[in-house]
Structure formats: C-alpha cells, structure tokens
Write a protein that holds these residues in place. Structure first.
Motif, short mmCIF file in Angstrom:
data_model
loop_
_atom_site.label_atom_id
_atom_site.label_comp_id
_atom_site.label_asym_id
_atom_site.label_seq_id
_atom_site.Cartn_x
_atom_site.Cartn_y
_atom_site.Cartn_z
N GLU A 1 30.72 38.04 34.42
CA GLU A 1 30.78 38.13 35.87
C GLU A 1 32.18 38.64 36.25
O GLU A 1 33.19 38.10 35.83
CB GLU A 1 30.54 36.75 36.48
N GLN A 2 32.23 39.66 37.10
CA GLN A 2 33.51 40.28 37.45
C GLN A 2 33.92 40.01 38.90
O GLN A 2 34.91 40.56 39.37
CB GLN A 2 33.42 41.80 37.23
N GLY A 3 33.14 39.18 39.59
CA GLY A 3 33.40 38.99 41.01
C GLY A 3 34.76 38.42 41.34
O GLY A 3 35.29 38.63 42.43
N ARG A 4 35.35 37.67 40.41
CA ARG A 4 36.66 37.04 40.67
C ARG A 4 37.83 37.95 40.35
O ARG A 4 38.96 37.66 40.72
CB ARG A 4 36.78 35.76 39.83
N SER A 5 37.57 39.04 39.66
CA SER A 5 38.65 39.88 39.15
C SER A 5 39.35 40.67 40.25
O SER A 5 38.70 41.20 41.17
CB SER A 5 38.10 40.86 38.11
N LEU A 6 40.66 40.75 40.15
CA LEU A 6 41.43 41.56 41.10
C LEU A 6 41.16 43.05 40.93
O LEU A 6 41.50 43.85 41.81
CB LEU A 6 42.93 41.29 40.92
#
Length: 832
Positions: A670-675
């Motif tokens: 999941e990449q939703g948290r990545s800056l």
C-alpha cells in the motif's frame, strides 16, 4: 416600543428561564435538600424521541454534532473521565462513575460496566453507582438546568475562562493532564463545592470554551429536557442483505455452527458494514456481530459475557441453562445476529470490516467447502474455550489462517484498538516501529503440520484460561515451560521439512498476498505487509511497509497470529486484576520473540545472534535475563544468496534482508502513506527533509504531530503526520521503560494523512512556511526551543482557534478516509 414588547411577550417561558440562568452564570448555590424541595426527588427520564419529530431533528442536526466534536473527543472510551461516555445517547443518559476502568494495581477483577452490555436501562446503571449528568427531577426548564451537572460544567467554563500563561500554556499547577490523574466526579448535589475547589475545571477540561452559538444550542437542548434519538432507521435496501448474512451465520449443521462460533470470536469487536449502503451522513452504517438467545426474524436478545467464548448462559442470573434455547441434542443454541452500532465512531476503537457480496462466498469456501467432519460442538469450559487450537481443532488450520490473513490489518488492529483504548500493558511489549510479514498459508495445508498443532494444543494454552484473576509469577513459570515445549516441537517439524525439501529459508516462505482479495486487485491482498507504529500507550497499524527501514521485523505464522488474538483481544479483560494484566504482558514477550526469531531465521546463520543481541542491548543477567532469554533458534543455513556487502556485518545483513522483504512484497504494498504521492515537489522535498531528522532533536518532538497544510484556496487542508520513533536499548522493562530509552537514537517519519488516533500536537502551516522547517526541527536542543517552535507553527490546546482548527482536521480526515476515519482522541494533547 410596543412592537418590541409584543415580540418579547411571545418568547416561550422556558427561554426566559434559560436567559435568566445564563445571566446568573448558572452558579446557584443549591444544596441537595433544596433541589429535592424545589424539584422533587430524582428518577430517570425517558428521553428518546423519534427521528422525524421536531426534537429528534434538532438533536441530530444541531445538538449531536456539537457534543461529538466538543465532548466525545475526550469522553468516548473506557478511559473517558469518570466513565462518562458521551458517544451515544445511552451513554450521556447513563452518566458518570468515579471508579476507573484502567487500574493496574487492583487485586481482584472489577465489575463490568460496558455500554449496551452490562445494563440495559438507566435504572440499572444507577444501581451500579452511576450518577446522572442530566436532570432527573421534575421536567421544567429551571430544573433541567439547575439539576444538570453538564449544564453546570459548561457554565463554569464561561464564568472562569481558560487561564493562559504569557507563553500561551496552561499553568501547570492548576491542571493535571497526566493519563492517571486523579479524577473528581462531582454529582450535581456536590457541584458547587467542586466548582469552588477547582474553578478552572469547567468543560471542556483544559481546552478553550465552546462558541457562544454552540453554548446556546446545548443550553436550549438541556432546558427542553435533553431529548435524544435512538439508532438511525435502516434503509429498506439493507433488509435483504441483513437477512442473507444472518441466515448464513445461523445454519443448523454442526459444521455451520462451529464456523460461526469461530467467526464471531474473531470479529466480535469489528465494525461490519455493507459497501455502497450509507447513512444520512454519507458514511457506512456499522454493525457488530453479537450472540443472541433469539433467532433471526425475532427481536434481538443480546447475550453479554465477560469474554466472547464464555458460556452464553453465564450472561443470565440463576441457572439460565434451564431457560436458554437448546437444540435436539440438549446443547445451548446460540444465534449470531447483526446489532446496529449506537455510538459515534471513534478512530481509536474503529475496526471496519466489509460485508461485501463476495465475503460470504469466501467464508463458505474456507469453512464449508473443505471436507472435514464435525461430530460434536465444543463446550464452553474455560480451559478449552480459551484455547482456539482445542476448540476449533476440527477446522483445517489453513482455513483458519487464511480467514485471519484476508484482513490481517484488522486482525492485528484488534490488540491495538481493541478493548484496551489505553494500551500500555499491550503495547510496551513492542518496538516503536517495525514491519510485519506472514508465513505462506500453504505451509499449513500439510497433514504433518495439522498433526503437530493437534498434538501441541495444550502447550498453546493462554493466560485467559485462569479467568481474570491470576498469580503472575507461578503463571509465568508454567507458560514458559509450555512455550519452550512448543518451540521444540516446531523446531523438529521445521528440521524435517527442511531436510525433505518442503521448507526453503528464503523470502518465498513469506505470504505474497495471493489467495483472495475483496476489491480491486483481484487475487492479491495488500494485507500481506503491515507496519506498526507504537507509542507509549497506543499504536497504529498500517498496510504496507511504511516509513524508513526500522530496526526490527516480525514474520508471523498461524499459531502466533491466533495466540495474539486470543491473548490480547478475545482473552484480554480490561477489568482484570493486576496478575491477569501482568501475565498477559509477559506472555506477549514470548510471541514477540517468536516473531523476531522467524525473521532472524532468514539471515545468514553467522549473523543471527549478533542481530538479535543488537535488539536486546543491556539486558541484565538477573530476572530480566531469565524472562527474556533468547528462544531456541532454527539453525539451518539461509537459502538466500547474499552479496559480499551484505555479509560484511550483521547490520548490512539485516538491511539486506529488509530490502529483500520489501522486494518480495512490493506488488502488494500500500502506497497511500508515502510522501512520493505528494504532487507539489517543494512540499514533498521539505517533508522528506523533516522525515530525515535523527537524534536528540527528534526526541524533543511529540510522538504524534498532525500537520494541516493549507493551500490558500479555502479548501480542506492536506493532512500529514510526524511520528517520533522512540529508540530503546531493549523493551524488556515491565515498569521502568525510561531506563531503556536511548533518545540520541530517535528518528522521525512523516506520512500522508492522519497516522495516529491520539495526537499530541497540531501544526498549522502553508507550503511557504515549510521552508527551513526541517532545519529548525533538527536544531532543537531543549524544551525552550520546542516551545518556541510551537508558538510559531502550533495550534496549542489553549489557542482560541483550537475548535475551528479541529473541525477542519476532522472534515479533511473524513474526506481522505471515509470508511476508516473516526473522531480523534484529545486526551493526549500536550501542554508544551
């Protein structure tokens, strides 16, 4: 003038009363006998009105939003001050109780006081030492205000506004913000004495007063009798969905009944919802899976026991085994029903779980399609019911494991967000930041694995077998022996599988997310990789391998995952005694070390001990050395082909394995948290620089800081979270965590969105003000530096803009995560 007098004459009499009390500041010195003499003796009122009534619409549209956003943010869980849970109409009507739910020193388990379970009328709560915060004397505007603790607390705040020092802080000698602070739970009859002793403690406590308009709204509602609605009427489109689920969960065959007991014991805390069917607020309507003595189609009669696997007849007085429904074989017949959630959704205990169209088919494929026999149903004897390896032995282990893996984040969140709400006992056993992977469930489809689990069932027993009263030392000795015996059996099984070529010590041993996923992505599941951020007494679980590379990682297998759930969720009793809580904490050490050992087994054999020792620095040779000795290691060589650089040091080997873990799970991450998803290059660069801050400067930051970044266009702010990862030499201390802290090794991670349910600080910024912020944080040297930073960028709990800012964060969070979000908890906001 005549026209004005006529308009004033038409004002209802109760509004004159409200105006009079407001002008007087609500500070009438009313003793108990005076209240009784003027307004009669108290008795609970029926305050529920229909949703389509004028009072019902007023409650839903005007009053309830104020209570939720101004009161529930502190009064919403087990740790609500004075047990005043204002997250539901029933909780407000129940009132307050001075006994703390969280008490780590009690020698005997406490009586249960769970909302909607341990009493179903206000009269019963009064018999359990709950006193009202609403008027319970004669129903008149004067009585409704003068007889209400809630009105007194609101009025006290307006009489004595929040005191603020020249630095913008609360005076420390007048407010106690510690979690275990002494609480004064004054009923209305003693409220004047309370107000005299603590004039600054009006509500909201240690926060700015609410607006004039909000105050008028609450006062008018109180004066009119504090009328409230029950649960929202369900849309007609939900009826067939509800009927289908309840029919599936209440099949008559023994196989179906065993399946549903297993599902219930794993989902009893979960908020179930039907995708695509929302309530009036546009968000899902949530349900809980409960046990009932009545079948689908009849009014639900909830069965509430201390734990979900306790005998259902213990919920009733006397020998209810004689009156419980039974099947033809004389076994108690329990029905599983969907009970509509009554309380406001709070982020800190929200575990959303989709009941999609495909979900029942998945459960059928896991539990009903496989060929296995259920000759009889397990009983509810505590020693076996608390042990899922005995109770559910008939169900294939692979099916049980895949059920938990399908929503692994939800499974792990159970012990993070479960009944604890203040989880130091549960979470000071884990590091501040670590990654989690899972062993491939195909490994548990083999007959030899099933046989080993069956043979080792008694060694996998858990502390809850001793109920809620336990003796910790003798219990630890017993369970340490059982754990050692189980690990030896596990080692033997792994050794044989390795020799037979059925086990490879490389990253392929980890589940890659294949199997089933309910939603976009088809057969691949983002639950394959999780990240846990732990703070002092709470934690957050996120999908993906989030943040910078952490110090540790766990590889969780089925027996470990099942025991985590039955130790810290199904079997943990927040009302339990000191011994129960302590042995729970000690047993979780076994599970942490087992998860770490699974990870270590993939390292080069020569580096495993050194990496382990780096996680357990400065552990003494006395009691702690005994309690936290290294578990037996699987000593077969790693199947990974290592580079010379990775073999150059234990640290390089650890980093190499974590890189390979990332590569193995990359398709599911999941990449939703990545800056990396931040479109503005400047903003991304500055936040990445902030995330790179390390050392003592990072230690001066709060554990959870929420940044609201305004774009200047009047729209919702972008939300980011700055998380402090607190470094420890080891996490073996039960009572003195500070002794193991290593602030010079602390670090920060900056993530997109709200990544923590208990914020410690708020920052309000524009993109321009990010310029140089990372350098300023990196230059922090002491508390004065941090306070200067907060004065510049922070929204302190004393800030007059606090509530307006809070509302903007709430709206942005709901927009960002409409299903997962809920009200944040403000009990951890710092005074810095």
């Amino acid at each position: 003038m005549l026209s004005l007098l006529r308009r004033l004459w038409r004002v209802p009499r109760w509004r004159w009363s409200v105006l009079l009390v407001l002008l007087l500041g609500g500070c009438s010195a009313v003793a108990l006998q005076q209240l009784d003499a003027r307004f009669g003796t108290p008795s609970p009122h029926n305050r529920e009105v229909s949703h389509d009534s004028f009072a019902g619409r007023q409650w839903e549209s005007e009053v309830k939003p104020v209570i939720e956003t101004r009161c529930v943010v502190c009064h919403g869980c087990y740790d609500a001050p004075c047990q005043l849970k204002m997250s539901s109409a029933a909780g407000i009507d129940r009132g307050m109780n001075p006994a703390p739910v969280y008490d780590g020193t009690r020698l005997l388990a406490a009586n249960l006081t769970r909302m909607f379970e341990d009493a179903d009328t206000t009269e019963k709560w009064r018999n359990m030492n709950f006193s009202p915060v609403l008027n319970e004397r004669v129903d008149s505007p004067e009585a409704n205000l003068e007889g209400s603790t809630l009105f007194r607390a609101l009025s006290q705040k307006r009489k004595v506004p929040l005191p603020v020092t020249d630095e913008g802080l609360l005076p420390e000698d007048r407010f106690d913000l510690s979690l275990n602070r002494s609480q004064v739970c004054a009923p209305v009859e003693r409220y004047d004495d309370f107000a005299e002793d603590h004039p600054d403690w009006g509500m909201p406590y240690a926060l700015p007063q609410i607006s004039d308009e909000e105050h008028r709204t609450l006062v008018n509602w109180l004066a009119q009798g504090s009328l409230m609605t029950g649960p929202i009427p369900l849309p007609k489109s939900l009826a067939p969905r509800l009927q289908k689920v309840e029919a599936f969960l209440n099949g008559d065959s023994l196989k179906q009944r065993l399946m549903t007991r297993y599902i219930y014991e794993h989902l009893f805390l979960t908020h179930l919802y039907f995708p695509g069917i929302n309530g009036p607020d546009g968000r899902p309507i949530f349900f809980k899976l409960v046990r009932s003595s009545t079948p689908p189609g009849e009014p639900l009669q909830r069965i509430s026991t201390r734990r979900p696997y306790d005998a259902p007849y213990t919920a009733y007085p006397g020998d209810a085994r004689l009156t419980m429904p039974h099947d033809d074989a004389g076994r108690p017949r329990v029905y599983y029903r969907l009970w509509q959630e009554r309380a406001t959704i709070l982020a800190k205990n929200h575990l959303p779980y989709s009941l999609s169209e495909a979900r029942l088919e998945r459960w059928k494929a896991l539990f009903l399609t496989p060929q296995y026999a259920v000759d009889d149903l397990p009983d509810y004897d505590l020693k076996t019911a608390s042990n899922p390896f005995l109770t559910f032995e008939a169900i294939p282990a692979e099916s049980r494991y895949r059920f938990m893996l399908d929503e692994a984040q939800n499974t792990i969140m159970g012990f993070i967000k479960g009944p604890v709400c203040r989880g130091q006992v549960a979470v000071d056993v884990i590091n501040d930041h670590f990654w989690v992977g899972f062993t491939d469930p195909d490994l548990f489809s083999r007959p030899e694995v099933e046989r080993t689990l069956a043979r080792e069932g008694k060694n996998l027993s858990l502390p809850a077998a001793q109920s809620s009263n336990a003796l910790p030392i003798s219990s630890w000795i017993k369970f340490e022996g059982k754990q050692t015996a189980y690990l030896e059996a596990k080692q033997a099984l792994m050794t044989k599988a390795y020799a037979d070529g059925n086990l490879r010590l490389d990253t392929r041993v980890m589940w890659d997310g294949s199997g089933w996923a309910d939603g976009p992505g088809g057969e691949h599941n983002p639950n394959a990789a999780l990240t846990i951020y732990r703070h002092f007494d709470n934690a957050a679980v996120m999908k993906g391998l989030v943040g910078s590379t952490p110090k540790t990682a766990w590889i969780i297998d089925y027996p470990m995952l099942e025991r985590i759930h039955y130790l810290l969720v199904a079997g943990f009793d927040v009302y339990g005694n000191l011994g129960h809580q302590l042995i729970t904490r000690l047993y979780m050490d076994f599970l942490r070390m087992e998860g770490e050992s699974n990870f270590l087994a993939l390292l080069p054999a020569g580096e495993r001990q050194a990496v382990h020792d780096s996680w357990y620095r400065d552990v003494g040779s006395g009691l702690e050395g005994l309690l936290f000795k290294k578990p037996p290691q699987f000593d077969a060589p790693s199947g990974i082909v290592w580079t010379p650089e990775e073999l150059s040091s234990p640290e390089q080997a650890r980093l190499g394995l974590m890189t390979r873990m990332h590569q193995r799970l990359a398709p599911e991450l999941e990449q939703g948290r990545s800056l990396s998803n931040v479109k503005n290059t400047f903003v991304r660069h500055e936040l990445e620089a902030l995330s790179a801050v390390r050392g003592f400067a990072a230690s001066l930051m709060p554990e959870v800081t929420i940044i609201a970044l305004d774009g200047g266009d009047g729209g919702s702010p972008q939300l980011f979270s700055v998380l402090r990862n607190s470094a420890h030499a080891n996490i073996t201390s039960l009572f003195d965590e500070a002794a193991n802290r290593r602030p010079q090794e602390d670090s920060l991670d900056v993530l997109r969105g709200v990544a923590g349910d208990y914020p410690n600080a708020f920052w309000h910024l524009t993109p321009e003000r990010l310029d140089g912020l990372a350098e300023r944080v990196a230059a922090l040297e002491d508390e004065d530096d941090y306070r200067a930073l907060m004065a510049d960028v922070g929204i302190r709990r004393t800030d007059p803009r606090f509530w307006e800012f809070s509302d903007s964060v709430l709206r942005a969070n709901y927009a960002d995560r409409p299903v997962e979000s809920g009200l944040l908890d403000y009990n951890r906001l710092q005074n810095r």
